[in-house]
Design a protein around this motif. Structure first.
Motif, PDB file in Angstrom:
ATOM      1  N   GLN A  69     -26.252  30.586 -26.032  1.00 12.80           N
ATOM      2  CA  GLN A  69     -26.738  29.750 -24.932  1.00 12.80           C
ATOM      3  C   GLN A  69     -25.542  29.082 -24.260  1.00 12.80           C
ATOM      4  OE1 GLN A  69     -30.902  27.902 -25.774  1.00 12.80           O
ATOM      5  NE2 GLN A  69     -29.580  27.235 -27.449  1.00 12.80           N
ATOM      6  N   PHE A  70     -25.527  29.116 -22.928  1.00 12.20           N
ATOM      7  CA  PHE A  70     -24.381  28.619 -22.180  1.00 12.20           C
ATOM      8  C   PHE A  70     -24.832  27.699 -21.051  1.00 12.20           C
ATOM      9  CE2 PHE A  70     -23.266  32.627 -24.083  1.00 12.20           C
ATOM     10  CZ  PHE A  70     -21.989  32.412 -24.571  1.00 12.20           C
ATOM     11  N   LEU A  71     -24.181  26.542 -20.970  1.00  8.01           N
ATOM     12  CA  LEU A  71     -24.353  25.614 -19.852  1.00  8.01           C
ATOM     13  C   LEU A  71     -23.016  25.578 -19.128  1.00  8.01           C
ATOM     14  CD1 LEU A  71     -25.950  23.470 -18.285  1.00  8.01           C
ATOM     15  CD2 LEU A  71     -25.197  21.777 -19.982  1.00  8.01           C
ATOM     16  N   ASP A  72     -22.946  26.279 -18.011  1.00  5.42           N
ATOM     17  CA  ASP A  72     -21.687  26.446 -17.278  1.00  5.42           C
ATOM     18  C   ASP A  72     -21.619  25.397 -16.170  1.00  5.42           C
ATOM     19  OD1 ASP A  72     -19.366  27.297 -16.107  1.00  5.42           O
ATOM     20  OD2 ASP A  72     -20.055  29.333 -15.673  1.00  5.42           O
ATOM     21  N   LEU A  73     -20.848  24.334 -16.406  1.00  5.73           N
ATOM     22  CA  LEU A  73     -20.746  23.219 -15.478  1.00  5.73           C
ATOM     23  C   LEU A  73     -19.623  23.468 -14.470  1.00  5.73           C
ATOM     24  CD1 LEU A  73     -21.037  20.315 -18.078  1.00  5.73           C
ATOM     25  CD2 LEU A  73     -22.854  21.247 -16.624  1.00  5.73           C
ATOM     26  N   GLY A  74     -19.936  23.269 -13.193  1.00  5.87           N
ATOM     27  CA  GLY A  74     -18.937  23.563 -12.169  1.00  5.87           C
ATOM     28  C   GLY A  74     -18.637  25.047 -12.143  1.00  5.87           C
ATOM     29  N   SER A  75     -19.701  25.839 -12.187  1.00  2.00           N
ATOM     30  CA  SER A  75     -19.564  27.287 -12.371  1.00  2.00           C
ATOM     31  C   SER A  75     -18.884  27.982 -11.200  1.00  2.00           C
ATOM     32  CB  SER A  75     -20.936  27.909 -12.615  1.00  2.00           C
ATOM     33  OG  SER A  75     -21.855  27.509 -11.614  1.00  2.00           O
ATOM     34  N   GLY A  76     -18.931  27.389 -10.009  1.00  2.00           N
ATOM     35  CA  GLY A  76     -18.245  27.956  -8.862  1.00  2.00           C
ATOM     36  C   GLY A  76     -18.951  29.156  -8.272  1.00  2.00           C
ATOM     37  N   VAL A  77     -18.255  29.850  -7.388  1.00  2.42           N
ATOM     38  CA  VAL A  77     -18.798  31.042  -6.738  1.00  2.42           C
ATOM     39  C   VAL A  77     -18.713  32.203  -7.726  1.00  2.42           C
ATOM     40  CG1 VAL A  77     -18.578  32.648  -4.821  1.00  2.42           C
ATOM     41  CG2 VAL A  77     -18.087  30.221  -4.462  1.00  2.42           C
ATOM     42  N   PRO A  78     -19.822  32.828  -8.075  1.00  7.06           N
ATOM     43  CA  PRO A  78     -19.780  33.932  -9.036  1.00  7.06           C
ATOM     44  C   PRO A  78     -18.908  35.078  -8.540  1.00  7.06           C
ATOM     45  CG  PRO A  78     -22.028  33.183  -8.684  1.00  7.06           C
ATOM     46  CD  PRO A  78     -21.184  32.533  -7.630  1.00  7.06           C
TER      47      PRO A  78
END
Length: 281
Positions: free
Chosen positions: A90-99
């Protein structure tokens, strides 16, 4: 020749361009943003003329900046793989940006088909593009929210309804914390309170606190290059960066330059950052 207004519009895919208007998502075409600058350096097309102009100033100050972004992206991929191998899906990607290539969900779902990934960013272009490319994917959500507001992030249905916080979660804060001029240890203390034992926090933070004075100056040049943007760089020293992982136990090899995580690579020049994973006991 197009008009000045046309030149200022984003370089975006046809579908995304049709969705984005100032009135709908509140995009500021005139001020560069870190997520879109990062996209530009990685060869993406989801950026504006203002972002490209700011990127030119950053490269003028430090010509190594495109490589720095690629190193950060490669580090993210190694972190995701490490997490899956450690049993965290499980991943919570904070400030994930433009994929872009090497997205968290691409890596995680390939290694663990039942993985869950919650992307969080406040930049409208990043959010809209992420929604576009993840539409229809089970176990993936996109939330427009500010990571500086943990309660807002954690309460969002697209986070709370996807991630099971009674099981370990990997919180990713990769190449984003040096754009936040707030009490980051306090902010992440609130995320830590929501996590179960075995969860991890992975960070990567630029710093001029380097033994090599040339590298230290190169990092300061990057900081100067971002001045005037909507997301100026805030440099912290090694001790301050370690404080971001308060309450977590550092996973070997500890805080190191991203090129040296999880193992030293003497063939690759460091970029002037500290990266590592902390695990919640």
């Amino acid at each position: 020749m197009g008009s000045d207004d046309e030149a200022a519009r984003p370089r975006v895919g046809t579908n995304l361009a049709s969705m984005l208007t100032l009135s709908e998502v509140g995009i500021d075409f005139d001020r560069a943003n870190a997520a879109r600058i990062y996209d530009y350096f990685l060869g993406g097309a989801h950026n504006f003329a203002s972002d490209r102009a700011q990127a030119a100033r950053i490269v003028a100050a430090n010509p190594d900046m495109p490589r720095v972004c690629r190193v950060n992206r490669d580090y993210l991929g190694r972190v995701v793989r490490w997490c899956v191998e450690a049993g965290i899906d499980q991943f919570l990607d904070l400030g994930s940006g433009v994929p872009t290539v090497g997205n968290v969900h691409e890596i995680a779902l390939r290694l663990a088909p039942g993985a869950r990934i919650a992307y969080v960013d406040f930049e409208p272009v990043a959010v809209q593009h992420a929604r576009e490319i993840t539409e229809g994917l089970d176990g993936v959500s996109v939330t427009q929210a500010d990571l500086r507001q943990p309660e807002e992030v954690l309460r969002a249905p697209t986070v709370a309804g996807l991630l099971d916080f009674t099981r370990p979660v990997a919180v990713l804060a990769i190449a984003v914390l040096h754009f936040i001029d707030d009490d980051v240890p306090a902010i992440f203390g609130r995320y830590r309170e929501a996590l179960s034992p075995g969860s991890v926090l992975a960070i990567n933070h630029g710093s001029s606190d380097q033994d090599d004075p040339v590298l230290a100056e190169a990092v300061r040049n990057i900081e100067r290059g971002y001045r005037g943007s909507a997301t100026p760089v805030v440099l912290r020293d090694r001790r301050q960066i370690r404080d971001l992982l308060t309450g977590f136990e550092l996973v070997p090899p500890g805080l190191v330059d991203p090129v040296h995580w999880p193992a030293a690579d003497p063939e690759v020049e460091p970029i002037g950052a500290y990266a590592g994973i902390g695990r919640l006991p």
